[in-house]
Design a protein around this motif. Structure first.
Motif, PDB file in Angstrom:
ATOM      1  N   GLY A   1       0.784  -1.246   0.002  1.00 39.67           N
ATOM      2  CA  GLY A   1      -0.022   0.074  -0.237  1.00 39.67           C
ATOM      3  C   GLY A   1       0.747   1.196  -0.026  1.00 39.67           C
ATOM      4  O   GLY A   1       0.464   2.368  -0.699  1.00 39.67           O
ATOM      5  N   PHE A   2       1.998   1.095   0.676  1.00 41.49           N
ATOM      6  CA  PHE A   2       2.959   2.324   0.778  1.00 41.49           C
ATOM      7  C   PHE A   2       3.235   2.435  -0.597  1.00 41.49           C
ATOM      8  O   PHE A   2       3.634   3.600  -1.081  1.00 41.49           O
ATOM      9  N   ASP A   3       3.799   1.426  -1.154  1.00 43.10           N
ATOM     10  CA  ASP A   3       4.161   1.680  -2.732  1.00 43.10           C
ATOM     11  C   ASP A   3       3.304   2.502  -3.446  1.00 43.10           C
ATOM     12  O   ASP A   3       3.536   3.373  -4.325  1.00 43.10           O
ATOM     13  N   THR A   4       2.024   2.113  -3.504  1.00 42.08           N
ATOM     14  CA  THR A   4       0.885   2.650  -4.374  1.00 42.08           C
ATOM     15  C   THR A   4       0.976   4.285  -3.817  1.00 42.08           C
ATOM     16  O   THR A   4       0.768   5.004  -4.739  1.00 42.08           O
ATOM     17  N   TRP A   5       0.776   4.354  -2.508  1.00 45.23           N
ATOM     18  CA  TRP A   5       0.957   5.689  -1.920  1.00 45.23           C
ATOM     19  C   TRP A   5       2.054   6.588  -2.624  1.00 45.23           C
ATOM     20  O   TRP A   5       1.868   7.715  -2.845  1.00 45.23           O
ATOM     21  N   LEU A   6       3.302   6.119  -2.302  1.00 47.10           N
ATOM     22  CA  LEU A   6       4.260   6.659  -2.900  1.00 47.10           C
ATOM     23  C   LEU A   6       4.188   7.050  -4.646  1.00 47.10           C
ATOM     24  O   LEU A   6       4.322   8.219  -5.011  1.00 47.10           O
ATOM     25  N   GLN A   7       3.525   6.180  -5.128  1.00 48.29           N
ATOM     26  CA  GLN A   7       3.527   6.197  -6.673  1.00 48.29           C
ATOM     27  C   GLN A   7       2.363   7.223  -7.058  1.00 48.29           C
ATOM     28  O   GLN A   7       2.645   8.236  -7.808  1.00 48.29           O
TER      29      GLN A   7
END
Lengths: 124, 148, 197
Positions: free
Chosen positions: A114-120
């Motif tokens: 989820g953090f990846d997506t958030w960063l993206q």
């Protein structure tokens, strides 16, 4: 030689070559893993082999002599192993897990999808 | 003749299992009760599960105990707090984290700070929203590739 | 029943190829080491009593299963790598970096730099092509042609029919041939460094 055969041959040559280029560190770790695996095999083998060796031998003198030389051998091996481990251990000093765990960003941060997506979504 | 053969066999057995025993005598298969007091103090969150850890996992944990004194109080507190979760991750997750930690460290300080800030923001989101974000990620390896 | 020596010999013989094979599949060298380690241990612990002749098939099966566990856990790939590079970080093991770099640094600069370069480029391209194959095709290809296992053994290791093994292999060879052609290889074979021009 048809095209398929020559493809296979070329690919296999390249793969063989890639194995020749392995890191020393990888080679060492593979060897250590192999030794561990082989020693993990011992218990069953030992259980089966042990009774056979001593009961059928029935010779305690030989038994004793074998054990003495085995102990000597073992001592030498232990020494060698400890020295090797020591050397290997020093190689790994820099990249400790301790520092990863102690850093402000927790390990989950690296693994949370989820953090990846958030960063993206929030990148620039 | 048979006896010689067997003697050779035994020698071989000793030769091959030698490293394993030597390893025991070193540290890797140490039981919880065999750790030093300092090691136990650092690794106390793991006291219950220590004896179930794989040899190389124990090795890594002992490395943590070794590096622990080099850290400041804040870092030490974090280590204590995170040890348990850390030991329960899969080897792959741990390796993944190690790799990314190295990447993180190679970033310039301001980028590191930016990421920390983003993580705090992310942490402040409601769990439902975070769960949603987790599900949004596209599968890189689709099921077909595995099961055909 | 296999002896410890037989197990040790077997592993020594296959471990480096197994590592490369796993790295092609999981595209993560640390994970590949872990997987090979785990597979070795499982072979020793669970199948140590089996005849040594069965080791190649058993080991491949264990390796595939261990990899599959890895896939299950990693189904969704972490995007940090690309994100971090867009953030401007430089990482030694960035997946997107030029495959040639690693290979070149791994080689000593010898008398024939040009032939050397060509050789390492060829290897890199072929490795990339292997990585890009669908998982089952790659497995089948590597077992059949690199591990020299026969169709029956490969089928047993992969848990599929012999017919599927043949299909996977033939598709893999076609895909690889197409890639090689795309890069204009004359398929003369790989020149050994220093083995004449």
């Amino acid at each position: 030689m048809n095209q398929q055969e020559s493809t296979v041959k070329l690919v296999v040559q390249a793969l063989d070559a890639s194995v020749e280029n392995l890191d020393d560190d990888v080679i060492r770790r593979l060897a250590t893993a192999r030794e561990r695996a082989v020693s993990a095999m011992q218990p069953q083998w030992q259980a089966a082999g042990h009774a056979g060796v001593f009961h059928s031998l029935g010779n305690y003198v030989l038994h004793h002599r074998l054990m003495t030389s085995a102990a000597l051998l073992l001592g030498a091996l232990a020494l060698g192993f400890i020295v090797t481990q020591h050397v290997i251990g020093q190689h790994q000093l820099e990249q400790g897990d301790a520092f990863l765990l102690g850093s402000e960003l927790p390990p989950e941060a690296y693994l949370d999808k989820g953090f990846d997506t958030w960063l993206q979504q929030n990148a620039r | 003749m048979a006896a010689t053969k067997r003697a050779l066999g035994l020698l071989l057995l000793v030769l091959l299992s030698g490293p394993a025993w030597a390893e025991d005598s070193k540290s890797v298969m140490l039981k919880w009760s065999q750790l030093t007091e300092d090691q136990r103090k650092v690794l106390s969150p793991l006291s219950k599960e220590w004896d179930t850890l794989r040899p190389w996992q124990r090795e890594k944990m002992l490395d943590i105990a070794r590096d622990y004194p080099k850290m400041n109080a804040k870092q030490q507190a974090r280590v204590q707090q995170r040890l348990n979760d850390w030991s329960r991750m899969t080897p792959f997750e741990r390796e993944n984290a190690r790799k990314k930690y190295q990447q993180f460290q190679s970033l310039p300080p301001e980028k590191q700070e930016e990421l920390r800030k983003k993580w705090r923001e992310y942490q402040s989101l409601p769990e439902a929203q975070r769960e949603g974000l987790r599900r949004e990620q596209p599968d890189l390896y689709d099921a077909n590739e595995l099961d055909n | 029943m296999a002896t410890a020596q037989e197990l040790s010999n077997f592993l020594a013989e296959v471990e480096r190829r197994a590592y490369r094979q796993t790295a092609y599949a999981v595209r993560d060298e640390h994970a590949a080491l872990d997987i090979v380690q785990d597979a070795m241990l499982k072979l020793a612990e669970k199948y140590g009593a089996r005849p040594a002749a069965e080791f190649p098939m058993l080991f491949q099966r264990i390796l595939q299963n261990t990899m599959r566990d890895f896939w299950r856990r990693q189904k969704v790939r972490n995007l940090w790598t690309s994100l971090l590079s867009s953030f401007g970080g430089h990482s030694a093991d960035d997946d997107e970096h030029d495959p040639l770099e690693t290979l070149e640094t791994g080689q000593r600069s010898e008398d024939e730099p040009e032939a050397q370069l060509e050789r390492s480029q060829t290897i890199a391209i072929i490795e990339r092509a292997i990585e890009k194959l669908p998982a089952r095709q790659r497995e089948a290809f590597l077992m059949r042609y690199w591990e020299d296992m026969d169709v029956a053994e490969t089928a047993a290791a992969m848990g599929c029919s012999e017919g599927s093994v043949k299909t996977h292999c033939s598709r893999a060879v076609h895909a690889l041939a197409a890639t090689l052609q795309h890069y204009g290889f004359n398929q003369q074979g790989l020149k050994k460094p220093g083995a004449g021009s």
